[in-house]
Design a protein around this motif. Structure first.
Motif, PDB file in Angstrom:
ATOM      1  N   PRO A 140     -64.733 -10.297   6.087  1.00 26.58           N
ATOM      2  CA  PRO A 140     -63.598 -11.227   6.066  1.00 26.58           C
ATOM      3  C   PRO A 140     -62.291 -10.620   6.570  1.00 26.58           C
ATOM      4  O   PRO A 140     -62.026  -9.422   6.401  1.00 26.58           O
ATOM      5  CB  PRO A 140     -63.471 -11.561   4.577  1.00 26.58           C
ATOM      6  CG  PRO A 140     -63.902 -10.300   3.894  1.00 26.58           C
ATOM      7  CD  PRO A 140     -65.043  -9.777   4.743  1.00 26.58           C
ATOM      8  N   LEU A 141     -61.481 -11.455   7.179  1.00 28.40           N
ATOM      9  CA  LEU A 141     -60.082 -11.139   7.450  1.00 28.40           C
ATOM     10  C   LEU A 141     -59.322 -11.369   6.152  1.00 28.40           C
ATOM     11  O   LEU A 141     -59.291 -12.486   5.642  1.00 28.40           O
ATOM     12  CB  LEU A 141     -59.545 -12.049   8.548  1.00 28.40           C
ATOM     13  CG  LEU A 141     -58.033 -12.018   8.793  1.00 28.40           C
ATOM     14  CD1 LEU A 141     -57.613 -10.678   9.384  1.00 28.40           C
ATOM     15  CD2 LEU A 141     -57.617 -13.165   9.703  1.00 28.40           C
ATOM     16  N   THR A 142     -58.699 -10.325   5.597  1.00 24.67           N
ATOM     17  CA  THR A 142     -58.026 -10.468   4.313  1.00 24.67           C
ATOM     18  C   THR A 142     -56.568 -10.029   4.346  1.00 24.67           C
ATOM     19  O   THR A 142     -55.773 -10.458   3.517  1.00 24.67           O
ATOM     20  CB  THR A 142     -58.741  -9.648   3.221  1.00 24.67           C
ATOM     21  OG1 THR A 142     -58.623  -8.250   3.517  1.00 24.67           O
ATOM     22  CG2 THR A 142     -60.214 -10.027   3.126  1.00 24.67           C
ATOM     23  N   HIS A 143     -56.209  -9.165   5.300  1.00 22.88           N
ATOM     24  CA  HIS A 143     -54.850  -8.634   5.353  1.00 22.88           C
ATOM     25  C   HIS A 143     -54.259  -8.808   6.756  1.00 22.88           C
ATOM     26  O   HIS A 143     -54.982  -8.953   7.741  1.00 22.88           O
ATOM     27  CB  HIS A 143     -54.839  -7.151   4.956  1.00 22.88           C
ATOM     28  CG  HIS A 143     -55.046  -6.930   3.494  1.00 22.88           C
ATOM     29  ND1 HIS A 143     -56.259  -7.184   2.873  1.00 22.88           N
ATOM     30  CD2 HIS A 143     -54.208  -6.503   2.516  1.00 22.88           C
ATOM     31  CE1 HIS A 143     -56.155  -6.899   1.571  1.00 22.88           C
ATOM     32  NE2 HIS A 143     -54.924  -6.499   1.338  1.00 22.88           N
ATOM     33  N   ASP A 144     -52.947  -8.769   6.799  1.00 19.18           N
ATOM     34  CA  ASP A 144     -52.231  -8.979   8.052  1.00 19.18           C
ATOM     35  C   ASP A 144     -52.593  -7.892   9.065  1.00 19.18           C
ATOM     36  O   ASP A 144     -52.712  -6.719   8.713  1.00 19.18           O
ATOM     37  CB  ASP A 144     -50.723  -8.971   7.789  1.00 19.18           C
ATOM     38  CG  ASP A 144     -49.934  -9.441   8.996  1.00 19.18           C
ATOM     39  OD1 ASP A 144     -50.414 -10.343   9.700  1.00 19.18           O
ATOM     40  OD2 ASP A 144     -48.841  -8.898   9.237  1.00 19.18           O
ATOM     41  N   VAL A 145     -52.772  -8.311  10.305  1.00 24.62           N
ATOM     42  CA  VAL A 145     -53.083  -7.395  11.396  1.00 24.62           C
ATOM     43  C   VAL A 145     -51.924  -7.446  12.392  1.00 24.62           C
ATOM     44  O   VAL A 145     -51.587  -8.531  12.880  1.00 24.62           O
ATOM     45  CB  VAL A 145     -54.400  -7.788  12.100  1.00 24.62           C
ATOM     46  CG1 VAL A 145     -54.702  -6.841  13.250  1.00 24.62           C
ATOM     47  CG2 VAL A 145     -55.550  -7.784  11.105  1.00 24.62           C
ATOM     48  N   PRO A 146     -51.298  -6.306  12.710  1.00 25.60           N
ATOM     49  CA  PRO A 146     -50.126  -6.316  13.595  1.00 25.60           C
ATOM     50  C   PRO A 146     -50.388  -6.960  14.954  1.00 25.60           C
ATOM     51  O   PRO A 146     -49.541  -7.640  15.504  1.00 25.60           O
ATOM     52  CB  PRO A 146     -49.767  -4.832  13.740  1.00 25.60           C
ATOM     53  CG  PRO A 146     -50.362  -4.174  12.541  1.00 25.60           C
ATOM     54  CD  PRO A 146     -51.594  -4.952  12.204  1.00 25.60           C
ATOM     55  N   GLU A 147     -51.560  -6.721  15.499  1.00 30.95           N
ATOM     56  CA  GLU A 147     -51.925  -7.322  16.778  1.00 30.95           C
ATOM     57  C   GLU A 147     -53.430  -7.534  16.826  1.00 30.95           C
ATOM     58  O   GLU A 147     -54.180  -6.849  16.133  1.00 30.95           O
ATOM     59  CB  GLU A 147     -51.474  -6.456  17.954  1.00 30.95           C
ATOM     60  CG  GLU A 147     -52.049  -5.066  17.971  1.00 30.95           C
ATOM     61  CD  GLU A 147     -51.550  -4.249  19.151  1.00 30.95           C
ATOM     62  OE1 GLU A 147     -52.293  -3.357  19.597  1.00 30.95           O
ATOM     63  OE2 GLU A 147     -50.430  -4.507  19.622  1.00 30.95           O
ATOM     64  N   PRO A 148     -53.879  -8.516  17.614  1.00 31.81           N
ATOM     65  CA  PRO A 148     -55.317  -8.807  17.658  1.00 31.81           C
ATOM     66  C   PRO A 148     -56.097  -7.681  18.319  1.00 31.81           C
ATOM     67  O   PRO A 148     -55.528  -6.880  19.068  1.00 31.81           O
ATOM     68  CB  PRO A 148     -55.380 -10.093  18.492  1.00 31.81           C
ATOM     69  CG  PRO A 148     -54.147 -10.076  19.328  1.00 31.81           C
ATOM     70  CD  PRO A 148     -53.093  -9.415  18.486  1.00 31.81           C
ATOM     71  N   PRO A 149     -57.407  -7.605  18.039  1.00 35.88           N
ATOM     72  CA  PRO A 149     -58.248  -6.611  18.713  1.00 35.88           C
ATOM     73  C   PRO A 149     -58.177  -6.795  20.229  1.00 35.88           C
ATOM     74  O   PRO A 149     -57.878  -7.894  20.723  1.00 35.88           O
ATOM     75  CB  PRO A 149     -59.651  -6.928  18.186  1.00 35.88           C
ATOM     76  CG  PRO A 149     -59.425  -7.650  16.902  1.00 35.88           C
ATOM     77  CD  PRO A 149     -58.165  -8.422  17.083  1.00 35.88           C
TER      78      PRO A 149
END
Length: 304
Positions: A140-149
């Motif tokens: 799952p995506l659960t936390h903020d990601v600064p930029e996408p993969p």
């Protein structure tokens, strides 16, 4: 290019027709499929995916013990989306929660979310905790990601007009040209199955409307997860997490381990050598994970 995009999109729709039923929820027309009888399990796919992503699971075997409900999120698969505003995480959670109510289950379901579907499932549980018996979150995506993969950066188009223009011109040829490269990244370190475009519904992502909706989903995530992260400690229902330690899309420590640290009752299972697409590459292991999560969720429901 516009005519080519429309033509090929229609060919894809003709090849991969809707498999299930339709229901109107919160102003959205949702496509879903039901198998089996028993305690309900609702499965929500990830970014750019659709319900066919779960077709590698032993569904017939699971359906002997559970009522499985596979959902196309608004804008994905065969579910249209009424407006871009509905891509916001809170709005997606509102629609999924409305879907759970509309299905009139005899008990709250186990909510299963893969990738972005995990973020949506968490938002549902925080929004309406009584509507869900437990969470089974797969990569799952659960936390903020600064930029996408890196493989998803081409989807980060913030201007809707430009997003739509690209969807109906260069997006489809580019997707065809880069398709194998993107699949290799998403599945890594495991190989993508050769039949994924049809069996797994991969071809549906080539359609112009699918590109537009996926790009909208991605850009709508900005600043959405931080407020949700702060509330994870409020979760009281059973939470099960399944991650591959080789996942290149979402780091299992950043998203799996970090969530487990905030939710004392969460159980994290890490699969050595596995990647992001566990329902496809590890179907038996994922099915066993779902059975354990269902056992906890429905036992907890009975005890309460």
């Amino acid at each position: 290019m516009v005519l080519f995009a429309i033509f090929l999109g229609r060919r894809v729709d003709a090849t991969l027709r809707p498999q299930g039923e339709w229901i109107e929820v919160e102003g959205e027309r949702l496509h879903y499929r039901t198998l089996g009888e028993g305690p309900p399990i609702v499965l929500v796919h990830g970014l750019g995916g659709n319900m066919r992503n779960f077709d590698y699971l032993p569904l017939a075997e699971l359906a002997r013990d559970f009522r499985l409900v596979l959902l196309d999120r608004p804008g994905s698969g065969h579910s249209p989306r009424s407006s871009d505003a509905r891509a916001a995480l809170g709005e997606q959670a509102r629609v999924v929660a409305g879907f759970l109510r509309a299905m009139r289950f005899d008990r709250p379901p186990l909510l299963v979310g893969h990738s972005l579907g995990g973020a949506v499932s968490l938002a549902v549980a925080l929004r309406e905790p009584d509507a869900v018996a437990g969470l089974a979150l797969i990569a799952p995506l659960t936390h903020d990601v600064p930029e996408p993969p890196p493989a998803f950066k081409a989807l980060a188009i913030r201007k809707p007009r430009l997003r739509r223009a690209l969807a109906y011109t260069t997006a489809m040829p580019a997707s065809i040209a880069r398709g194998q490269q993107v699949l290799t990244f998403v599945f890594a370190p495991e190989p993508p199955p050769r039949d994924f475009p049809v069996r797994g519904g991969g071809l549906l992502g080539l359609r112009p409307q699918a590109f537009y909706a996926t790009s909208t989903d991605l850009t709508a995530l900005e600043h959405q997860l931080a407020p949700q992260e702060a509330r994870y400690g409020e979760l009281r229902l059973p939470v099960h997490l399944l991650y591959g330690d080789g996942d290149r899309v979402l780091d299992w420590k950043v998203h799996g381990q970090a969530l487990a640290a905030k939710v004392p009752q969460a159980r994290l299972q890490v699969v050595p050598g596995a990647g992001h697409m566990l329902p496809v590459t590890q179907p038996q292991l994922t099915a066993e994970f779902l059975r354990r999560a269902a056992g906890d969720a429905f036992c907890a429901t009975v005890r309460s």
